[in-house]
Design an enzyme around this catalytic site. Structure first.
Site, PDB file in Angstrom:
ATOM      1  N   CYS A 196      -5.228   5.905  -3.306  1.00 27.66           N
ATOM      2  CA  CYS A 196      -4.538   4.607  -3.360  1.00 27.66           C
ATOM      3  C   CYS A 196      -3.164   4.856  -3.963  1.00 27.66           C
ATOM      4  O   CYS A 196      -3.060   5.269  -5.123  1.00 27.66           O
ATOM      5  CB  CYS A 196      -5.338   3.608  -4.188  1.00 27.66           C
ATOM      6  SG  CYS A 196      -4.483   2.019  -4.446  1.00 27.66           S
ATOM      7  N   CYS A 247       0.872  -1.174   0.000  1.00 31.95           N
ATOM      8  CA  CYS A 247       0.000   0.000   0.000  1.00 31.95           C
ATOM      9  C   CYS A 247       0.906   1.220   0.000  1.00 31.95           C
ATOM     10  O   CYS A 247       1.625   1.460   0.983  1.00 31.95           O
ATOM     11  CB  CYS A 247      -0.924  -0.007   1.213  1.00 31.95           C
ATOM     12  SG  CYS A 247      -1.917   1.496   1.353  1.00 31.95           S
TER      13      CYS A 247
END
Length: 281
Positions: A220, A81
């Site tokens: 994101c 991530c």
């Protein structure tokens, strides 16, 4: 159980300090912590554990002291991530757990050891080199949009909008349908439209993202990386930078002259506290 809450461009996380890997972090507990009404709320949980103390990261202990054990809000495990990585580094620095060396601070992840560099108000992370490898489609209701599959250490499908379809009009309350033959483990889907040129970057785009295991999120990091890679590719550029506007702000993706890919953006810690696992469960 101690926790810290943080975010990178609105992509928010519950960080759990667990240096020696002693917490029993079940999918049920992760989902409960991320519940925005009954828990702390978050797009994911990041366990902060020494690499040597985690079976998936022990092999990286000689390269990176700390491992980012990342879990999606539904309790599933993700490889990486990008926003979470920057918040993870901000946590290490704020708690005095790490000091960057001359070249930066390495962090172990399920996508390998990644280097981070602390700037003035931002943190840059050297990312896994994105690989565009296939064409595919995403379907939202009656709308099917072609896109490009991009491997960023985790799977992405970047879909450019055309024919008058507006980014703001998309309904991402449900997961876009994808081809399971191309993405057998699921996929993060980014929808992209061009934005007005700005100084200091080669391209400027806007995106929204539906993350595998979390739903639509404000941002994101690996999704922005995938979008940046496609934007440079479509512009015929081998190197350059792309400003990517997400719902939670802006990040910049850069491929430098050495072929290294970087994600730069803010990382903010907003709260520390204690949480009762039994209460949230």
């Amino acid at each position: 159980m101690r926790f810290t809450k943080g975010h990178g461009t609105g992509n928010d996380f519950v960080l759990l300090p667990d240096a020696d890997g002693e917490l029993e972090l079940t999918p049920e507990l992760v989902a409960a912590l991320c519940d925005r009404r009954r828990g702390l709320g978050g797009d994911g949980v990041i366990r902060v554990v020494r690499s040597a103390k985690h079976p998936e990261a022990a092999g990286y202990a000689g390269e990176a002291e700390w491992f980012m054990d990342y879990h999606n809000s539904d309790g599933s495990i993700a490889e990486m991530c990008g926003n979470g990585l920057r918040v993870f580094v901000r946590f290490l620095l704020a708690k005095g757990l790490a000091t960057p060396g001359p070249s930066g601070l390495p962090v172990a992840t399920r996508a390998g050891v990644l280097l981070t560099v602390v700037g003035d108000g931002t943190i840059s992370a050297r990312m896994t080199t994105p690989r565009v490898y296939a064409g595919s489609t995403a379907t939202l209701g009656h709308l099917t949009v072609p896109g490009l599959a991009v491997d960023c250490g985790n799977p992405h499908l970047v879909c450019g909008l055309h024919d008058g379809v507006e980014l703001s009009a998309l309904d991402l309350t449900r997961a876009p349908l994808h081809d399971p033959r191309v993405f057998p483990a699921g996929v993060n889907v980014e929808f992209v439209e061009p934005a007005e040129p700005i100084d200091g970057v080669d391209r400027h785009v806007r995106m929204r993202v539906h993350e595998r295991g979390s739903g639509e999120t404000q941002s994101c990091g690996t999704g922005a990386l995938a979008v940046g890679a496609v934007a440079l590719r479509e512009a015929g550029l081998a190197t350059g930078s792309v400003a990517v506007d997400v719902l939670g702000g802006r990040v910049v993706v850069t491929c430098d002259a050495d072929g290294a890919w970087w994600l730069e953006g803010p990382a903010v810690l907003v709260a520390d506290g204690d949480v009762d696992p039994g209460a949230v469960l």
